[in-house]
Motif scaffolding. Structure first.
Motif, mmCIF file in Angstrom:
data_model
loop_
_atom_site.group_PDB
_atom_site.id
_atom_site.type_symbol
_atom_site.label_atom_id
_atom_site.label_comp_id
_atom_site.label_asym_id
_atom_site.label_seq_id
_atom_site.Cartn_x
_atom_site.Cartn_y
_atom_site.Cartn_z
ATOM 1 N N ARG A 166 -6.087 8.635 -0.702
ATOM 2 C CA ARG A 166 -5.688 7.432 -1.429
ATOM 3 C C ARG A 166 -5.042 6.408 -0.490
ATOM 4 N NH1 ARG A 166 -1.736 8.369 -6.406
ATOM 5 N NH2 ARG A 166 -0.465 9.190 -4.705
ATOM 6 N N THR A 167 -4.168 6.878 0.386
ATOM 7 C CA THR A 167 -3.520 5.956 1.334
ATOM 8 C C THR A 167 -4.526 5.409 2.337
ATOM 9 O OG1 THR A 167 -1.463 7.216 1.133
ATOM 10 C CG2 THR A 167 -1.659 5.714 3.003
ATOM 11 N N THR A 168 -5.433 6.252 2.817
ATOM 12 C CA THR A 168 -6.457 5.796 3.765
ATOM 13 C C THR A 168 -7.309 4.699 3.155
ATOM 14 O OG1 THR A 168 -6.527 7.988 4.810
ATOM 15 C CG2 THR A 168 -8.402 6.520 5.186
ATOM 16 N N ILE A 169 -7.767 4.903 1.920
ATOM 17 C CA ILE A 169 -8.576 3.878 1.236
ATOM 18 C C ILE A 169 -7.748 2.620 1.005
ATOM 19 C CG2 ILE A 169 -9.790 3.321 -0.905
ATOM 20 C CD1 ILE A 169 -10.634 6.242 -1.068
ATOM 21 N N GLY A 170 -6.476 2.788 0.650
ATOM 22 C CA GLY A 170 -5.613 1.633 0.428
ATOM 23 C C GLY A 170 -5.464 0.784 1.683
ATOM 24 N N ILE B 68 2.436 1.730 -3.471
ATOM 25 C CA ILE B 68 1.474 2.087 -4.520
ATOM 26 C C ILE B 68 0.835 3.451 -4.261
ATOM 27 C CG2 ILE B 68 -0.725 1.446 -5.600
ATOM 28 C CD1 ILE B 68 0.018 -1.474 -5.154
ATOM 29 N N CYS B 69 0.373 3.675 -3.018
ATOM 30 C CA CYS B 69 -0.384 4.888 -2.700
ATOM 31 C C CYS B 69 0.510 6.088 -2.375
ATOM 32 C CB CYS B 69 -1.342 4.627 -1.539
ATOM 33 S SG CYS B 69 -2.586 3.353 -1.889
ATOM 34 N N ARG B 70 1.755 5.862 -2.060
ATOM 35 C CA ARG B 70 2.723 6.916 -1.805
ATOM 36 C C ARG B 70 2.230 7.930 -0.770
ATOM 37 N NH1 ARG B 70 4.942 8.352 -7.921
ATOM 38 N NH2 ARG B 70 5.720 6.236 -8.408
ATOM 39 N N PRO B 71 2.115 7.524 0.487
ATOM 40 C CA PRO B 71 1.738 8.482 1.535
ATOM 41 C C PRO B 71 2.860 9.483 1.749
ATOM 42 C CG PRO B 71 2.478 6.422 2.513
ATOM 43 C CD PRO B 71 2.428 6.194 1.026
ATOM 44 N N THR C 211 -1.374 -1.324 8.994
ATOM 45 C CA THR C 211 -2.013 -2.349 8.171
ATOM 46 C C THR C 211 -1.740 -3.741 8.720
ATOM 47 O OG1 THR C 211 -1.652 -0.927 6.239
ATOM 48 C CG2 THR C 211 -2.306 -3.195 5.802
ATOM 49 N N VAL D 20 0.836 -1.208 0.000
ATOM 50 C CA VAL D 20 0.000 0.000 0.000
ATOM 51 C C VAL D 20 0.866 1.252 0.000
ATOM 52 C CG1 VAL D 20 -1.655 1.347 1.360
ATOM 53 C CG2 VAL D 20 -1.991 -1.111 1.084
ATOM 54 N N THR E 272 2.128 3.538 7.749
ATOM 55 C CA THR E 272 1.226 2.820 6.849
ATOM 56 C C THR E 272 1.462 1.319 6.924
ATOM 57 O OG1 THR E 272 1.172 4.725 5.355
ATOM 58 C CG2 THR E 272 0.485 2.595 4.442
#
Length: 453
Positions: free
Chosen positions: A356-360, A104-107, A119, A101, A115
């Motif tokens: 985006r990171t939250t949803i990921g 891909i999402c790049r927090p 998770t 995540v 992150t």
């Protein structure tokens, strides 16, 4: 046609067994939300804070002691070995998903490690006990007459392992990043002002102490600093300025070269010294909280037949005591869900983690990880690693993959001064989405377990 009809009835059964227990928990959570909501304010947040302390110090230990001690034995403990293994496996897979995540999402760079951690580490304690208690509340439970006793025993053992990981591994992984320490340090000054507010002040989030009451009293001089990064970057410079107690002790020992301990310290390798300094700052002592103490007592008494005959059983001399503890344990499930409702009523904090990171994280933790968990658990069953024919054993193992992140993250984040608002916001949204994801996977789990022989 007859087969099709029986299949329809089979679907109704699984739907009832899977959804109704969660609807009970949802109802209790909604009651907590209504009682604690800002518009109603029927019950102040300080009351929910006291209720969370009762859960932590009384209701949860009573539940663990009653059910774990009654079902544990030397033979059973040998059969349950896959429970702690499953906690570690689920955490490892979750961290790998979290790494995916993050890539891909790049927090924001300062939240890359957060992150991964959030998770990977799920809630294996209070929420699982609440689900087991709700599932076993009916007399016609899928899991038989010993449903709650065995289920609580399995969850208690898993919780003990999970708490050990949180107070050691997660505690150090949640330290502020070295390269962003100045930014985090400025935020900590704001948090310190908030922490000096009165104990019953409504502005203090319930989330921060929901599963670690009195957490603010456990702060140390290094808990809000990048301790490990600084130790391993330059242990000599760091130890001289930041760990004076250790250095003063070493100076005294150097003045006494005849002492064997002094010789050992002088000859201590640099890497060993770094590991020792970090180990001394690890809050392992906090593991001995009321729930873990109850677990240890239950294991000791349950595995000694003579002690077990004195404490447990209708004819036991101390049966009156266990009956009293059992009465108090009955308050655990509603209290946990009411506190959860009070936490949700506070609403999400502002977060810089990014949508985006939250949803990921939500998708990885609540939807992808449970699918992988099904494969892991049933693969282990095919290899005869699990207890044959024990549906509750399978159910608890599967649930370990489907729960949201541990609420204890809020306390750890507050203690370390790292991603405090982000942890609060993410835990809020995870528990909202978990109402749907747990319902969906509960239906899947019950269908699989009803087919399981």
């Amino acid at each position: 046609m007859g087969f099709f009809g029986s299949d329809v009835q089979f679907g109704k059964q699984e739907l009832i067994h899977a959804v109704v227990p969660l609807l009970k928990l949802l109802s209790l959570t909604v009651i907590g939300i209504v009682l604690a909501h800002k518009r109603t304010q029927i019950v102040p947040k300080s009351t929910f804070k006291l209720l969370s302390k009762l859960v932590f110090a009384l209701f949860l230990p009573c539940t663990i002691f009653i059910h774990l001690g009654l079902s544990v034995s030397v033979n059973n403990l040998a059969l349950w070995w896959f429970i702690p293994v499953n906690v570690i496996v689920s955490t490892l897979i979750g961290c790998l998903l979290g790494l995916l995540v993050a890539v891909i999402c790049r927090p924001p760079p300062e939240f890359f490690r957060f992150t991964v951690i959030v998770t990977g580490f799920g809630n294996t304690g209070n929420l699982l006990l609440a689900i087991v208690g709700s599932v076993c509340h009916n007399g016609d439970s899928l899991f038989g007459p010993e449903c709650q006793t065995s289920g609580t025993a399995y969850v208690s053992l898993a919780q003990w392992v999970s708490v050990l990981l949180v107070y050691t591994l997660v505690y150090h992984m949640m330290e502020p990043p070295m390269e962003y320490y100045e930014v985090v340090e400025e935020e900590d000054e704001i948090e310190i002002v908030q922490e000096n507010l009165p104990v019953n002040d409504l502005s203090r989030p319930l989330l921060h102490e929901a599963e670690w009451p009195g957490m603010d009293d456990q702060e140390t001089v290094h808990c809000k600093t990048p301790f490990i990064a600084r130790v391993f970057a330059n242990v000599s410079d760091f130890s001289e300025t930041s760990v004076p107690d250790h250095e003063e002790r070493h100076e005294i020992e150097r003045d006494r070269p005849q002492s064997p301990k002094s010789i050992r310290c002088l000859a201590e390798p640099r890497m060993v010294r770094k590991i020792r300094i970090v180990a001394e700052q690890t809050p392992v002592r906090h593991i001995l909280q009321p729930p873990t103490i109850a677990t240890l007592l239950a294991l000791i008494i349950g595995m000694v037949p003579f002690l077990k005959s004195i404490v447990y059983g209708d004819d036991a001399p101390l049966a009156f005591l266990t009956d009293s503890l059992d009465i108090m344990a009955g308050a655990m499930v509603p209290s946990v869900m009411l506190v959860l409702g009070g936490m949700i009523a506070e609403g999400p904090n502002e977060s810089r983690l990014g949508l985006r990171t939250t949803i990921g994280i939500l998708v990885a933790r609540l939807f992808v990880l449970p699918m992988i968990g099904i494969g892991v658990v049933f693969a282990a069953d095919k290899m005869n690693l699990l207890i044959e024919g024990d549906r509750m054993f399978l159910f608890v193992l599967l649930l370990q993959y489907a729960t949201p992140s541990a609420i204890l993250f809020g306390a750890i984040a507050s203690l370390r001064g790292y991603a405090v608002s982000e942890a609060s916001a993410l835990l809020f949204w995870q528990h909202i989405v978990a109402l749907f994801s747990l319902s969906m996977y509960s239906i899947i789990y019950f269908k699989l377990l009803l087919m399981y022989i």
